[in-house]
Design an enzyme around this catalytic site. Structure first.
Site, PDB file in Angstrom:
ATOM      1  N   LYS A   1       5.093  -3.264  -2.627  1.00 26.39           N
ATOM      2  CA  LYS A   1       3.708  -3.710  -2.810  1.00 26.39           C
ATOM      3  C   LYS A   1       2.822  -2.525  -3.176  1.00 26.39           C
ATOM      4  O   LYS A   1       1.957  -2.626  -4.040  1.00 26.39           O
ATOM      5  CB  LYS A   1       3.201  -4.420  -1.541  1.00 26.39           C
ATOM      6  CG  LYS A   1       3.809  -5.805  -1.389  1.00 26.39           C
ATOM      7  CD  LYS A   1       3.548  -6.429  -0.035  1.00 26.39           C
ATOM      8  CE  LYS A   1       4.363  -7.721   0.097  1.00 26.39           C
ATOM      9  NZ  LYS A   1       4.361  -8.281   1.446  1.00 26.39           N
TER      10      LYS A   1
ATOM     11  N   GLN B   1       2.117  -7.006   7.325  1.00 20.96           N
ATOM     12  CA  GLN B   1       3.465  -7.448   6.980  1.00 20.96           C
ATOM     13  C   GLN B   1       4.099  -8.201   8.154  1.00 20.96           C
ATOM     14  O   GLN B   1       4.132  -7.695   9.273  1.00 20.96           O
ATOM     15  CB  GLN B   1       4.315  -6.222   6.586  1.00 20.96           C
ATOM     16  CG  GLN B   1       5.712  -6.550   6.127  1.00 20.96           C
ATOM     17  CD  GLN B   1       5.752  -7.278   4.783  1.00 20.96           C
ATOM     18  OE1 GLN B   1       4.952  -7.015   3.900  1.00 20.96           O
ATOM     19  NE2 GLN B   1       6.674  -8.206   4.646  1.00 20.96           N
TER      20      GLN B   1
ATOM     21  N   ASP C   1      -3.715 -11.920   1.180  1.00 25.70           N
ATOM     22  CA  ASP C   1      -2.704 -12.983   1.166  1.00 25.70           C
ATOM     23  C   ASP C   1      -3.337 -14.369   1.116  1.00 25.70           C
ATOM     24  O   ASP C   1      -2.691 -15.339   0.733  1.00 25.70           O
ATOM     25  CB  ASP C   1      -1.893 -12.922   2.465  1.00 25.70           C
ATOM     26  CG  ASP C   1      -0.589 -12.183   2.292  1.00 25.70           C
ATOM     27  OD1 ASP C   1      -0.138 -12.045   1.150  1.00 25.70           O
ATOM     28  OD2 ASP C   1      -0.027 -11.762   3.311  1.00 25.70           O
TER      29      ASP C   1
END
Ligand code: NAP
Length: 284
Positions: A52, A96, A119
Protein backbone atom coordinates in the site's frame (compact mmCIF):
# COMPACT_ATOMS: atom_id res chain seq x y z
CA UNK A 1 -15.91 -14.29 -23.25
CA UNK A 2 -14.57 -10.89 -22.36
CA UNK A 3 -11.97 -10.83 -19.59
CA UNK A 4 -12.49 -7.74 -17.46
CA UNK A 5 -8.88 -6.87 -16.79
CA UNK A 6 -8.72 -5.13 -13.41
CA UNK A 7 -4.96 -4.75 -13.67
CA UNK A 8 -5.29 -2.59 -16.80
CA UNK A 9 -8.13 -0.56 -15.28
CA UNK A 10 -6.10 -0.02 -12.10
CA UNK A 11 -3.15 1.19 -14.20
CA UNK A 12 -5.39 3.71 -15.89
CA UNK A 13 -6.86 4.83 -12.55
CA UNK A 14 -3.36 5.31 -11.17
CA UNK A 15 -2.17 7.41 -14.10
CA UNK A 16 -5.22 9.71 -13.83
CA UNK A 17 -4.62 9.88 -10.09
CA UNK A 18 -0.96 10.85 -10.53
CA UNK A 19 -2.13 13.95 -12.44
CA UNK A 20 -4.66 14.75 -9.70
CA UNK A 21 -2.00 14.37 -7.02
CA UNK A 22 0.35 16.70 -8.93
CA UNK A 23 -2.46 19.26 -9.24
CA UNK A 24 -3.17 18.95 -5.51
CA UNK A 25 0.51 19.49 -4.69
CA UNK A 26 0.63 22.58 -6.90
CA UNK A 27 -2.41 24.12 -5.21
CA UNK A 28 -1.90 23.01 -1.60
CA UNK A 29 1.90 22.86 -1.33
CA UNK A 30 2.06 19.28 -0.07
CA UNK A 31 0.98 15.81 -1.26
CA UNK A 32 -1.94 13.71 0.01
CA UNK A 33 -0.78 11.51 2.86
CA UNK A 34 -1.95 8.08 4.01
CA UNK A 35 -1.01 6.78 7.47
CA UNK A 36 -1.17 3.01 7.84
CA UNK A 37 -1.26 1.50 11.32
CA UNK A 38 -0.23 -2.12 11.76
CA UNK A 39 -0.12 -3.95 15.07
CA UNK A 40 1.89 -7.14 15.57
CA UNK A 41 4.13 -9.12 13.27
CA UNK A 42 1.82 -11.03 10.93
CA UNK A 43 4.06 -11.47 7.87
CA UNK A 44 1.27 -11.32 5.25
CA UNK A 45 -0.17 -8.14 6.78
CA UNK A 46 3.27 -6.50 6.70
CA UNK A 47 3.56 -7.34 2.99
CA UNK A 48 0.07 -5.85 2.31
CA UNK A 49 1.00 -2.69 4.21
CA UNK A 50 4.32 -2.29 2.36
CA UNK A 51 2.46 -2.74 -0.96
CA UNK A 52 0.00 0.00 0.00
CA UNK A 53 2.88 2.35 0.83
CA UNK A 54 4.57 1.57 -2.50
CA UNK A 55 1.27 2.11 -4.35
CA UNK A 56 0.88 5.53 -2.69
CA UNK A 57 4.38 6.48 -3.75
CA UNK A 58 3.73 5.29 -7.32
CA UNK A 59 1.17 8.08 -7.78
CA UNK A 60 3.21 10.71 -5.93
CA UNK A 61 1.41 10.51 -2.58
CA UNK A 62 3.25 9.98 0.69
CA UNK A 63 2.56 7.20 3.16
CA UNK A 64 3.85 6.34 6.58
CA UNK A 65 3.69 2.91 8.20
CA UNK A 66 3.13 3.06 11.96
CA UNK A 67 4.18 -0.37 13.19
CA UNK A 68 3.10 -1.09 16.76
CA UNK A 69 4.26 -4.15 18.73
CA UNK A 70 1.97 -7.14 19.37
CA UNK A 71 1.77 -6.24 23.08
CA UNK A 72 0.16 -2.84 22.25
CA UNK A 73 -2.84 -2.21 24.51
CA UNK A 74 -6.24 -1.05 23.28
CA UNK A 75 -5.64 2.25 25.03
CA UNK A 76 -2.34 2.76 23.18
CA UNK A 77 -3.93 1.90 19.83
CA UNK A 78 -6.87 4.21 20.49
CA UNK A 79 -4.47 7.00 21.46
CA UNK A 80 -2.53 6.53 18.21
CA UNK A 81 -5.72 6.70 16.14
CA UNK A 82 -6.91 9.79 18.02
CA UNK A 83 -3.56 11.48 17.31
CA UNK A 84 -3.87 10.72 13.58
CA UNK A 85 -7.48 11.99 13.57
CA UNK A 86 -6.24 15.41 14.68
CA UNK A 87 -2.92 15.52 12.79
CA UNK A 88 -3.43 18.07 10.00
CA UNK A 89 -0.70 16.49 7.84
CA UNK A 90 -2.65 13.21 7.62
CA UNK A 91 -5.42 12.87 5.00
CA UNK A 92 -6.15 9.16 5.18
CA UNK A 93 -5.92 6.58 7.96
CA UNK A 94 -5.96 2.84 7.49
CA UNK A 95 -5.71 0.32 10.30
CA UNK A 96 -4.59 -3.04 8.92
CA UNK A 97 -6.76 -5.99 9.98
CA UNK A 98 -6.67 -8.55 11.43
CA UNK A 99 -5.54 -7.13 14.77
CA UNK A 100 -3.95 -9.36 17.43
CA UNK A 101 -6.71 -11.25 19.31
CA UNK A 102 -6.63 -9.06 22.45
CA UNK A 103 -7.48 -5.92 20.44
CA UNK A 104 -10.94 -4.92 19.28
CA UNK A 105 -11.63 -4.14 15.61
CA UNK A 106 -14.94 -2.75 16.79
CA UNK A 107 -13.17 0.02 18.75
CA UNK A 108 -11.14 0.94 15.67
CA UNK A 109 -14.24 1.04 13.49
CA UNK A 110 -15.81 3.45 15.97
CA UNK A 111 -12.74 5.66 16.30
CA UNK A 112 -11.28 6.53 12.89
CA UNK A 113 -12.78 9.86 11.80
CA UNK A 114 -14.99 9.44 8.71
CA UNK A 115 -13.31 12.36 6.95
CA UNK A 116 -10.00 10.44 7.20
CA UNK A 117 -11.27 6.89 6.74
CA UNK A 118 -9.54 5.86 3.49
CA UNK A 119 -11.18 2.40 3.49
CA UNK A 120 -14.66 3.87 3.95
CA UNK A 121 -15.50 1.07 6.37
CA UNK A 122 -15.88 2.63 9.81
CA UNK A 123 -19.38 2.67 11.25
CA UNK A 124 -19.69 6.42 10.73
CA UNK A 125 -18.41 6.17 7.14
CA UNK A 126 -20.85 3.37 6.33
CA UNK A 127 -23.68 5.41 7.87
CA UNK A 128 -22.93 8.36 5.59
CA UNK A 129 -22.46 5.99 2.65
CA UNK A 130 -25.78 4.19 3.07
CA UNK A 131 -27.51 7.54 3.60
CA UNK A 132 -26.25 8.58 0.16
CA UNK A 133 -23.74 11.15 1.50
CA UNK A 134 -20.42 9.28 1.40
CA UNK A 135 -17.07 10.79 2.30
CA UNK A 136 -15.60 7.94 0.25
CA UNK A 137 -17.00 4.59 -0.88
CA UNK A 138 -15.73 1.20 0.36
CA UNK A 139 -12.76 0.26 -1.83
CA UNK A 140 -13.62 -3.19 -3.20
CA UNK A 141 -17.24 -2.48 -4.28
CA UNK A 142 -16.27 0.91 -5.67
CA UNK A 143 -13.43 -0.79 -7.55
CA UNK A 144 -16.00 -3.15 -9.12
CA UNK A 145 -18.11 -0.17 -10.21
CA UNK A 146 -15.01 1.39 -11.82
CA UNK A 147 -14.36 -1.84 -13.78
CA UNK A 148 -17.98 -1.88 -15.03
CA UNK A 149 -17.75 1.78 -16.05
CA UNK A 150 -14.41 1.25 -17.80
CA UNK A 151 -15.89 -1.50 -19.97
CA UNK A 152 -19.07 0.48 -20.68
CA UNK A 153 -21.27 -2.02 -18.82
CA UNK A 154 -24.45 -0.30 -17.70
CA UNK A 155 -26.46 -1.99 -14.95
CA UNK A 156 -29.46 0.33 -15.15
CA UNK A 157 -32.71 -1.62 -15.21
CA UNK A 158 -30.87 -4.96 -15.10
CA UNK A 159 -31.13 -7.80 -12.60
CA UNK A 160 -28.08 -8.00 -10.32
CA UNK A 161 -27.32 -10.61 -7.68
CA UNK A 162 -24.68 -10.12 -4.99
CA UNK A 163 -23.56 -13.27 -3.19
CA UNK A 164 -22.31 -12.37 0.30
CA UNK A 165 -23.51 -9.72 2.75
CA UNK A 166 -20.38 -8.55 4.60
CA UNK A 167 -19.96 -4.87 5.50
CA UNK A 168 -16.74 -4.85 3.46
CA UNK A 169 -18.04 -6.21 0.16
CA UNK A 170 -21.58 -7.57 -0.15
CA UNK A 171 -23.76 -4.91 1.49
CA UNK A 172 -21.98 -1.87 0.04
CA UNK A 173 -21.84 -3.60 -3.36
CA UNK A 174 -25.60 -4.10 -3.32
CA UNK A 175 -26.01 -0.44 -2.36
CA UNK A 176 -23.79 0.85 -5.19
CA UNK A 177 -25.59 -1.32 -7.75
CA UNK A 178 -28.93 -0.07 -6.44
CA UNK A 179 -27.70 3.51 -6.77
CA UNK A 180 -26.70 2.70 -10.35
CA UNK A 181 -30.36 1.68 -10.91
CA UNK A 182 -29.93 -2.11 -11.03
CA UNK A 183 -32.58 -4.28 -9.40
CA UNK A 184 -30.57 -6.06 -6.76
CA UNK A 185 -30.95 -9.30 -4.81
CA UNK A 186 -28.54 -9.85 -1.93
CA UNK A 187 -27.82 -13.52 -1.18
CA UNK A 188 -26.11 -15.17 1.79
CA UNK A 189 -25.52 -18.54 3.39
CA UNK A 190 -29.20 -18.92 4.32
CA UNK A 191 -30.50 -18.23 0.78
CA UNK A 192 -32.65 -21.10 -0.43
CA UNK A 193 -31.64 -22.56 -3.80
CA UNK A 194 -28.88 -20.02 -4.42
CA UNK A 195 -28.22 -21.33 -7.91
CA UNK A 196 -31.74 -20.58 -9.14
CA UNK A 197 -31.52 -17.02 -7.77
CA UNK A 198 -28.10 -16.45 -9.35
CA UNK A 199 -29.33 -17.82 -12.69
CA UNK A 200 -31.85 -14.97 -12.89
CA UNK A 201 -29.15 -12.32 -12.91
CA UNK A 202 -27.66 -10.32 -15.77
CA UNK A 203 -24.83 -9.35 -13.43
CA UNK A 204 -23.51 -11.46 -10.55
CA UNK A 205 -20.99 -10.29 -7.96
CA UNK A 206 -19.66 -13.28 -6.06
CA UNK A 207 -18.18 -12.51 -2.63
CA UNK A 208 -18.94 -15.61 -0.59
CA UNK A 209 -15.35 -16.33 0.39
CA UNK A 210 -15.63 -19.96 -0.81
CA UNK A 211 -12.99 -21.17 -3.25
CA UNK A 212 -14.27 -22.19 -6.73
CA UNK A 213 -17.82 -22.21 -5.38
CA UNK A 214 -19.93 -21.30 -8.46
CA UNK A 215 -19.55 -22.56 -12.05
CA UNK A 216 -21.19 -22.57 -15.48
CA UNK A 217 -24.50 -24.12 -14.37
CA UNK A 218 -25.04 -21.37 -11.81
CA UNK A 219 -25.04 -18.52 -14.31
CA UNK A 220 -27.49 -17.40 -16.95
CA UNK A 221 -26.22 -17.41 -20.54
CA UNK A 222 -24.43 -14.12 -21.29
CA UNK A 223 -24.28 -13.04 -17.66
CA UNK A 224 -21.54 -10.71 -16.45
CA UNK A 225 -19.63 -12.30 -13.59
CA UNK A 226 -17.55 -10.38 -11.06
CA UNK A 227 -15.46 -12.67 -8.88
CA UNK A 228 -14.38 -10.94 -5.66
CA UNK A 229 -13.12 -14.08 -3.92
CA UNK A 230 -9.46 -14.55 -3.23
CA UNK A 231 -8.02 -17.87 -2.11
CA UNK A 232 -4.68 -19.61 -2.14
CA UNK A 233 -6.08 -23.06 -2.87
CA UNK A 234 -6.57 -23.14 -6.62
CA UNK A 235 -5.18 -25.98 -8.76
CA UNK A 236 -1.45 -26.38 -7.99
CA UNK A 237 -1.75 -24.03 -5.02
CA UNK A 238 -2.40 -21.03 -7.28
CA UNK A 239 -4.54 -18.03 -6.37
CA UNK A 240 -8.20 -18.58 -7.25
CA UNK A 241 -11.57 -16.93 -6.75
CA UNK A 242 -15.09 -17.96 -5.79
CA UNK A 243 -15.85 -18.90 -9.41
CA UNK A 244 -14.67 -21.80 -11.59
CA UNK A 245 -13.78 -19.44 -14.41
CA UNK A 246 -12.47 -22.15 -16.73
CA UNK A 247 -16.05 -23.47 -17.10
CA UNK A 248 -17.43 -20.16 -18.33
CA UNK A 249 -15.88 -19.83 -21.80
CA UNK A 250 -18.62 -19.73 -24.44
CA UNK A 251 -21.33 -19.25 -21.82
CA UNK A 252 -21.03 -15.95 -19.95
CA UNK A 253 -20.47 -12.57 -21.58
CA UNK A 254 -17.68 -11.35 -19.33
CA UNK A 255 -15.78 -12.28 -16.19
CA UNK A 256 -13.12 -10.79 -13.89
CA UNK A 257 -10.11 -13.12 -13.52
CA UNK A 258 -8.41 -14.03 -10.25
CA UNK A 259 -5.72 -12.81 -9.97
CA UNK A 260 -5.85 -9.58 -11.98
CA UNK A 261 -9.53 -8.70 -11.62
CA UNK A 262 -11.05 -7.05 -8.57
CA UNK A 263 -7.90 -7.28 -6.41
CA UNK A 264 -5.84 -4.56 -8.16
CA UNK A 265 -8.88 -2.26 -8.12
CA UNK A 266 -9.22 -2.43 -4.34
CA UNK A 267 -5.81 -0.84 -3.85
CA UNK A 268 -6.29 1.65 -6.71
CA UNK A 269 -9.53 2.77 -5.05
CA UNK A 270 -7.77 3.14 -1.71
CA UNK A 271 -5.38 5.61 -3.38
CA UNK A 272 -8.30 7.40 -5.04
CA UNK A 273 -10.08 7.64 -1.69
CA UNK A 274 -7.02 9.11 0.02
CA UNK A 275 -6.69 11.74 -2.69
CA UNK A 276 -10.41 12.54 -2.50
CA UNK A 277 -10.27 12.97 1.28
CA UNK A 278 -7.22 15.24 0.90
CA UNK A 279 -9.02 17.34 -1.72
CA UNK A 280 -12.11 17.63 0.50
CA UNK A 281 -10.04 18.66 3.54
CA UNK A 282 -8.22 21.26 1.43
CA UNK A 283 -11.55 22.58 0.18
CA UNK A 284 -10.80 21.73 -3.46
P1 NAP B 1 -17.07 -12.72 4.68
O1 NAP B 1 -17.10 -11.60 5.66
O2 NAP B 1 -16.62 -14.07 5.11
O3 NAP B 1 -18.54 -12.85 4.08
C1 NAP B 1 -18.89 -13.91 3.24
C2 NAP B 1 -20.35 -13.77 2.89
O4 NAP B 1 -20.66 -14.84 2.00
C3 NAP B 1 -21.30 -13.88 4.08
O5 NAP B 1 -22.31 -12.91 3.97
C4 NAP B 1 -21.86 -15.29 3.96
O6 NAP B 1 -23.21 -15.41 4.39
C5 NAP B 1 -21.81 -15.51 2.47
N1 NAP B 1 -21.73 -16.94 2.16
C6 NAP B 1 -20.91 -17.85 2.71
N2 NAP B 1 -21.19 -19.07 2.23
C7 NAP B 1 -22.23 -18.92 1.38
C8 NAP B 1 -22.98 -19.82 0.60
N3 NAP B 1 -22.74 -21.14 0.60
N4 NAP B 1 -23.99 -19.33 -0.15
C9 NAP B 1 -24.26 -18.00 -0.16
N5 NAP B 1 -23.57 -17.11 0.57
C10 NAP B 1 -22.57 -17.57 1.33
O7 NAP B 1 -16.18 -12.36 3.42
P2 NAP B 1 -15.82 -10.93 2.74
O8 NAP B 1 -14.90 -10.18 3.62
O9 NAP B 1 -17.05 -10.30 2.23
O10 NAP B 1 -14.96 -11.48 1.50
C11 NAP B 1 -15.50 -12.35 0.55
C12 NAP B 1 -14.40 -12.86 -0.37
O11 NAP B 1 -13.85 -11.75 -1.04
C13 NAP B 1 -13.22 -13.51 0.36
O12 NAP B 1 -12.73 -14.54 -0.47
C14 NAP B 1 -12.20 -12.42 0.47
O13 NAP B 1 -10.87 -12.89 0.51
C15 NAP B 1 -12.45 -11.69 -0.82
N6 NAP B 1 -12.09 -10.27 -0.82
C16 NAP B 1 -11.35 -9.85 -1.87
C17 NAP B 1 -11.02 -8.52 -1.96
C18 NAP B 1 -10.23 -8.08 -3.14
O14 NAP B 1 -9.65 -7.01 -3.10
N7 NAP B 1 -10.24 -8.87 -4.22
C19 NAP B 1 -11.40 -7.61 -0.98
C20 NAP B 1 -12.19 -8.08 0.09
C21 NAP B 1 -12.53 -9.42 0.16
P3 NAP B 1 -23.67 -15.20 5.94
O15 NAP B 1 -23.72 -13.71 6.13
O16 NAP B 1 -25.02 -15.81 5.98
O17 NAP B 1 -22.65 -15.88 6.77
Amino acid sequence: MLILNGKDVAKEVRSTLALRVAEFAKKVGRTPHLSVVIVGDDAASHIYVRNKKKACESVGMTSQIIAMPTKTTQQELNKQIAALNTDSSVDGILVQFPLPAHLSADEVLKLVAPDKDADGLTYASLGYFFAGKPFVKPCTPEGVMTILKHYGISVEGRRAVVVGRSNIVGKPMAHLLTEANATVTLCHSKTNDLSSVVREADLVVVAAGKARFLGRNDFKKDAIVIDVGMHHDGPNGKLCGDVRTEELEGWVQAVTPVPGGVGPMTIATLLQNTCLLAEKRAGL
